[in-house]
Design an enzyme around this catalytic site. Structure first.
Site, short mmCIF file in Angstrom:
data_model
loop_
_atom_site.label_atom_id
_atom_site.label_comp_id
_atom_site.label_asym_id
_atom_site.label_seq_id
_atom_site.Cartn_x
_atom_site.Cartn_y
_atom_site.Cartn_z
CE1 TYR A 1 4.32 16.08 -9.42
CE2 TYR A 1 3.57 15.96 -7.14
CZ TYR A 1 3.45 16.48 -8.43
OH TYR A 1 2.48 17.39 -8.68
CE1 TYR B 1 2.20 21.62 -10.48
CE2 TYR B 1 1.17 22.20 -8.39
CZ TYR B 1 1.40 21.29 -9.40
OH TYR B 1 0.81 20.04 -9.35
CG ASP C 1 -3.86 28.56 -8.13
OD1 ASP C 1 -4.36 28.19 -7.05
OD2 ASP C 1 -3.20 27.80 -8.87
CE LYS D 1 -1.47 22.04 -2.60
NZ LYS D 1 -0.97 22.75 -3.77
C1 LIG Z 1 -1.18 22.33 -5.28
C2 LIG Z 1 -1.58 23.45 -6.16
C3 LIG Z 1 -2.47 23.25 -7.23
C4 LIG Z 1 -2.99 21.89 -7.61
O1 LIG Z 1 -3.80 21.35 -6.62
P1 LIG Z 1 -4.06 19.77 -6.60
O2 LIG Z 1 -5.10 19.58 -5.55
O3 LIG Z 1 -2.75 19.14 -6.23
O4 LIG Z 1 -4.52 19.37 -7.95
C5 LIG Z 1 -2.87 24.33 -7.96
N1 LIG Z 1 -2.40 25.56 -7.68
C6 LIG Z 1 -1.55 25.80 -6.68
C7 LIG Z 1 -1.08 27.19 -6.41
C8 LIG Z 1 -1.09 24.74 -5.89
O5 LIG Z 1 -0.20 24.98 -4.91
#
Ligand SMILES: *Cc1c(COP(=O)(O)O)cnc(C)c1O
Length: 451
Positions: A20, A147, A240, A269
């Site tokens: 980015y 996202y 997600d 994460k």
């Molecule tokens: C960061 C994020 C992703 C992508 O995860 P990466 O490990 O960066 O590929 C997917 N969904 C959400 C809600 C996120 O915050």
């Protein structure tokens, strides 16, 4: 390993391409050589408070000794092993323990590498679930401004923006919904109804909190209605929780706020405490069962070289130890209480709007007259401002947010709040507004609001 010390950032500029980042104009990166608690330290031993948890991954603080010790012990035992036809203790232990803390309807754990792959796997599971059942459901619905990651499937279900523009022609079609407000649930449901709901395979969403889209906190009741409607229509629900999982929103998982359960959950994460890359997609027994067959074509043909890497599973287990310790919930509540006080203060500030709080996440917008071109300059300014104060805060456009590791101390939080007070008291924001008003006729830049 190189033994040259110092000047990391100059060496970086010769060989690295950062994410980015417009490499031509970005300031040189700061070299970080160690971390401890909520702080990261540069080569001169200056401490930076990591107020956004290093892209939202770090929940227990940096270089946590429990995570480090478990990792070191596992590294002497088994570092990696093919995960088809073979298994190992960290993968099985982690799956067993995770299913105990996840909502009770989740029955199976599928491993991958990161948040984007966890989303890819969920989309594939959803589409193939219907295929295996012999039903024609090919459409996916998602929220505007969502996202879900940067790989092509994840990009497809994410909101279209300047980040996806170059690739838009290559992304599959998705029906995008407005995020719920206190009075638009009926409209959203009508827009799904108009899409032939019996052809919709799945609805993917960031529960209650859209992260990269600007820390948008949306209406819980409207969301519940939406989930219930999808459930009636047998649309699979993909939560997600890559960002919201592991306590970020107050509850262990954001879906615990809801009455309707998800069919699939994506995790990454905070899963490893932010120490290593690992992704997980969990699903219900019903989804899993749809792939059981003597017909090989009903197999989920997906995997990665490092699927269920034992080191990554081990640090996830170590992170779970810390997460399930009652002290973790106490810390999250403490952060929330601190945030709540500062929230009241923010609400009195004239250049602040839409101050909001969910769990450990505090967010607000800086007032701007023109959300477009102006935002680029503002974001750069904010980034520089906080860097100079040795506080790691990265705005999303004109949205500022604090999303700290749970171990952040009251004193460190106070320092973060103080830096925001200083920012707000600066004349820059107002000056910038009038300057931008003059310039905006000439140029219209794009709003850069990711991370
Ligand atoms: C960061 C994020 C992703 C992508 O995860 P990466 O490990 O960066 O590929 C997917 N969904 C959400 C809600 C996120 O915050």
């Amino acid at each position: 390993m190189s033994t040259i010390k110092g000047n990391l950032s100059a060496r970086d500029l010769e060989v690295i391409w950062h994410p980015y980042t417009q490499m031509q104009t970005a300031p040189a990166p700061i070299g970080i050589v160690r971390g401890e608690g909520a702080c990261l330290y540069d080569e001169d031993n200056n401490a930076y408070i990591d107020a956004t948890s290093s892209w939202w991954v770090n929940i227990h603080g940096h270089a946590h000794p429990h995570i480090a010790q478990q990792l070191a012990a596992q590294a002497l035992q088994l570092q990696h092993c093919i995960f088809a036809g073979y298994t190992h203790p960290p993968a099985v232990n982690l799956a067993e323990r995770l299913l105990q803390v996840l909502p009770a309807n989740q029955r199976r754990v599928f491993y991958s590498d990161n948040g984007s792959t966890a989303v890819e796997v969920a989309i594939k599971m959803a589409l193939q679930y219907w295929h295996n059942k012999g039903q024609q459901r090919h459409k996916i619905i998602a929220f505007k401004n969502a996202y879900h990651g940067d790989t092509f499937g994840a990009m497809s279900v994410s909101g279209r923006s300047v980040f996806t523009r170059v690739f838009d022609n290559f992304l599959f079609e998705v029906h995008f919904l407005d995020v719920p407000t206190p009075d638009n649930a009926a409209e959203i449901i009508a827009s799904i109804a108009a899409q032939q709901p019996d052809q919709i395979a799945a609805f993917i969403f960031e529960p209650l909190l859209q992260g990269s889209g600007g820390m948008v906190m949306y209406d819980r009741d409207g969301f519940e209605q939406l989930l219930q409607y999808c459930r009636q229509q047998q649309i699979l629900l993909i939560a997600d929780e890559v960002m919201t999982g592991f306590g970020r929103t107050g509850k262990n998982f954001a879906m615990e706020y809801m009455q309707t359960d998800a069919d699939m959950i994506c995790l990454s994460k905070g899963l490893t405490g932010g120490s290593m890359a690992l992704g997980i997609t969990t699903c219900t027994g019903d989804i899993y069962d749809a792939f059981l067959s003597n017909d090989k074509l009903k197999t989920l043909f997906h995997g990665h070289s490092f699927t269920a890497n034992p080191l990554a599973c081990t640090v996830a287990l170590a992170s779970l130890d810390l997460f399930t310790d009652p002290a973790c919930a106490v810390n999250r509540q403490r952060i929330h209480d601190n945030h709540r006080q500062f929230l009241e203060e923010l609400r009195q500030m004239s250049v602040v709007k839409n101050a909001r709080l969910l769990g450990t996440v505090l967010a607000f917008e800086l007032v701007t007259d023109n959300a477009d071109g102006y935002t680029n300059q503002l974001a750069d300014h904010l980034h520089r401002f906080f860097r100079a104060k040795r506080i790691m805060l990265r705005p999303l456009g004109n949205t500022l947010y604090i999303l700290p590791p749970y171990c952040i101390t009251d004193e460190q939080l106070a320092a973060v709040y103080e830096s925001i007070r200083e920012l707000v008291s600066q004349s820059f924001i107002r000056e910038q507004r009038s300057k931008e008003n003059k310039e905006k006729k000439e140029s219209r830049g794009a709003k850069i609001n990711k991370y």
